[in-house]
Design an enzyme around this catalytic site. Structure first.
Site, mmCIF file in Angstrom:
data_model
loop_
_atom_site.group_PDB
_atom_site.id
_atom_site.type_symbol
_atom_site.label_atom_id
_atom_site.label_comp_id
_atom_site.label_asym_id
_atom_site.label_seq_id
_atom_site.Cartn_x
_atom_site.Cartn_y
_atom_site.Cartn_z
ATOM 1 N N GLU A 188 25.929 58.381 52.024
ATOM 2 C CA GLU A 188 26.485 57.750 50.819
ATOM 3 C C GLU A 188 27.964 57.414 50.987
ATOM 4 O O GLU A 188 28.776 57.592 50.078
ATOM 5 C CB GLU A 188 26.256 58.640 49.586
ATOM 6 N N GLU A 259 16.328 58.451 48.839
ATOM 7 C CA GLU A 259 16.407 59.506 47.822
ATOM 8 C C GLU A 259 15.904 58.984 46.484
ATOM 9 O O GLU A 259 16.605 58.242 45.792
ATOM 10 C CB GLU A 259 17.848 60.021 47.647
#
Length: 704
Positions: A188, A259
């Protein structure tokens, strides 16, 4: 009669798909590539369902059952992070045994016929203390984490290379016949990259090039990184990747969802996030309908943040609302509904992977996604509005419930609708097996309150707790002394701290406590105090509840006291004495060996802060998960047979007036049949006589 027969045929088809998948598993080995459609394994395009299970958040004895339930639930892949701070706690000193046996975990996955996605990071976030980075990095001069910084890049490449070489040595990459089909570098980075400007761009490209250069034979991904450089695949994280994902940044890359949050992390003081099976299924079906080919559930099993693994203010139970709960028990209807979804989508595989997609409107908020090949046809009919609706598709009416997708594997018969949950709810229950209500069975050791004279570490300023304690303890004492020549009953002690909990003592007497929260970690405390005429000893215990785990310039983050005043006089720049950790921690009195180093006392009716409690217990009969009900306690840490069970914080209530977490998991593999040593450090004034040892079971099914 005709509709009944069609429904039976659809269910039979799904059952055959599930049986085939469960029986024959997945063929491993060979080349892994990709194109715009999907990952390509052994020359075959694949629709893949994956679930995150983190090996350190369970035990090796739990792994086989967790993986088996994931496979039974229709998963093809197990996804895990690699935890740098667990594997290299000190520079050059490695740990890969027990719960940290990464190779053993992957081999167990392989033995059960599933693939692996290995998210090396090595920064991982994951609500893990310091984002998974080892704290010794903090002390390297000139280091800047996750930027174009030579010191950080050197150690990141060194550790990443070590993990890759371990996998190669064990023949675990698919190119070697192993189960690893995908790897991840960084994590991320798109959330913080801009803070580093050009150094961020340079670092991100370096990380991708470094990873690809390790020649694993399988693709690499970067999650939440829209500009991931070729050949690295950019992937989506979140709950609604079917609508929010911008898509692959190159026409030859597949659409992957790394995710899909099945719940959300929980902080002390907060309540669990309850995400419905309907909502998860709807978003998965939409992502697949929009040409997605890989969906990973984060988490499929969350597990337990043992010891002090959790990041700041995160509960010991992790993603307990996942399809498999903290203990590995199935949560219904989430687990079963997703299992049916996977079977329905897999029955459309040929059309999804090899057909041509067309989309067209069925109404103002209704859409059809149709996949046709020369021999196959599959359709996904979406109703995105809040309200039921009937649509016409191929001149046949279909009722679509509110916010749902119907899956038609043959473009005619509905095999599955995301909003129609046919699985019954189940309920988890606790059964008390033992009450610790006998005072004579408890032993007590009260932690000494250190004064300035008791300390050996000194400084003429307030030290940063993270840099001083170095994650060896949650606790650090700040002590100073001054002469109170004019005692004043209305003297005021003012403290400002950057985390997370404070307990203040004057001349050995507790005069106040305060704490922050996950959303506001700073602590400000102001107390009226009575000073004596003469030397006054001020002892302030600062406690962190996990280290920070995210954000740019993580290495600059600090904790502990930042300012102290007494009656307006600033003692920030003053002579301070420090003690890292508690004496009981230093002597490891939570172990059988360390316990003999102190003089334990009999339990008294009154309780004091900073008290250690010790007792023993026998393992409950049966195989049900074992938990400690700590509902009568305040805040602290728990050990069983020397193993840290995690932080507890009963006194920090939610807005509903209840603890965020009351039961704490003791894996059965940690227990002996008799004489298990239980040690509890209680910071506040909890009552151990109210503790019970419980087992967990699934109660009778409830109507959904």
């Amino acid at each position: 009669m005709e509709k009944w027969w069609l429904r039976c045929c659809s269910l039979l088809l799904l059952l055959l798909v599930v049986i085939f998948t469960a029986s024959f598993g997945t063929v491993h080995g060979g080349n892994v590539t990709y194109d715009k459609t999907s990952l390509v394994i052994n020359g075959e395009h694949k629709i893949l369902f994956s679930g995150s299970i983190h090996y350190p958040r369970s035990t090796p004895q739990m792994w086989p059952n967790l993986i088996a339930k994931a496979k039974e639930g229709g998963l093809d892949v197990i996804q895990t992070y690699v935890f740098w701070n667990l594997h290299e706690p000190q520079l050059g000193q490695y740990e890969f045994s027990g719960r940290f046996d990464l190779v053993g975990f992957i081999k167990e996955i392989q033995a059960q016929g599933l693939y692996v996605t290995l998210r090396i990071g090595p920064y991982i976030e994951s609500e893990f203390t310091y984002g998974g980075l080892p704290l010794w990095l903090h002390d390297i001069p000139g280091i800047v984490f996750r930027s174009n910084n030579d010191q950080f890049k050197y150690h990141m490449q060194r550790f990443t290379t070590k993990i890759v070489n371990m996998m190669k040595s064990a023949n675990l990459y698919a190119s070697q016949g192993g189960p690893i089909i995908l790897s991840q570098i960084e994590n991320e980075y798109g959330n913080i990259g801009r803070a580093f400007q050009e150094n961020g761009v340079t670092y991100m490209h370096w990380a991708a090039q470094m990873a690809v250069g390790l020649q694993t034979g399988v693709p690499w991904v970067m999650c939440k990184q829209d500009d991931a450089p070729d050949p690295v695949i950019n992937t989506c994280n979140g709950m609604e990747c079917g609508t929010r994902f911008k898509g692959p940044n190159s026409p030859n890359k597949p659409s992957l969802w790394t995710e899909n949050w099945t719940s959300f992390y929980q902080a002390f003081g907060g309540v669990p996030y309850l995400r419905s099976a309907k909502d998860i299924a709807y978003n998965v079906a939409l992502f697949i309908a929009k040409k997605g080919s890989y969906v990973n559930y984060y988490m499929y099993h969350g597990g337990t943040n043992f010891d002090r693994m959790a990041s700041a203010f995160i509960t010991t139970a992790y993603y307990d609302e996942a399809p498999l709960d903290e203990y590995g028990l199935v949560r219904q209807p989430k687990w079963g509904h997703l299992k049916e979804l996977h079977a329905a989508i897999k029955s459309c595989s040929q059309a999804l992977l090899y057909g041509t997609q067309t989309t067209f409107s069925l109404g103002s908020q209704q859409q059809a996604y149709v996949f046709r090949s020369s021999t196959e046809c599959a359709a996904f009919l979406e109703n995105s509005r809040n309200g039921d609706v009937t649509v016409q598709f191929q001149n046949i009416p279909y009722q679509l419930p509110s916010k749902s997708i119907s899956i038609l594997p043959d473009c005619k018969n509905v095999a599955f609708n995301t909003a129609k949950v046919n699985v019954q709810n189940n309920a988890r229950a606790m059964k008390t097996q033992l009450q610790f209500n006998s005072a004579e069975n408890w032993k007590v050791y009260t932690e000494a309150i250190p004064n300035f004279d008791d300390t050996s570490l000194r400084a003429n300023t307030l030290l940063d707790q993270i840099g001083t304690a170095k994650d060896t303890s949650d606790y650090m004492w700040y002590t100073f002394r001054f002469n109170g020549n004019s005692p004043n009953a209305q003297s005021v002690l003012s403290i400002y701290s950057q985390g997370h909990v404070l307990h203040s003592f004057i001349n050995g007497v507790l005069i106040g406590s305060a704490h922050g929260s996950h959303n506001n970690m700073y602590v400000a405390m102001e107390n009226n105090v009575n000073l004596i005429n003469g030397m006054n000893n001020i002892s302030i215990l600062s406690a962190t509840v996990g280290l920070p785990n995210s954000g740019a310039y993580l290495e600059r983050r600090v904790a502990g006291l930042r300012q102290v005043k007494v009656q307006g006089r600033d003692f920030t720049s003053y002579s301070w004495g420090y003690q890292v950790g508690l004496l009981g921690e230093t002597m490891q009195i939570y172990t059988a060996t360390g316990s003999s180093k102190v003089q334990w006392q009999s339990f008294q009716s009154s309780t004091k802060p900073l008290t250690w409690y010790q007792t023993t217990f026998d393992e409950p009969a049966g195989n049900d998960p074992v938990v400690l009900n700590l509902g009568s306690m305040g805040k602290g840490l728990t050990w069983v047979n020397g193993q840290g069970i995690g932080r507890y914080w009963i006194s920090f209530h939610t807005q509903k007036g209840t603890p965020s977490q009351q039961w704490y998991h003791i894996p059965r593999s940690l227990l002996k049949s008799t004489g298990n040593l239980l040690v509890i450090l209680e910071e506040e004034t909890g009552n151990p006589l109210g503790i019970t040892l419980d087992t967990v079971y699934i109660a009778e099914d409830q109507a959904s």
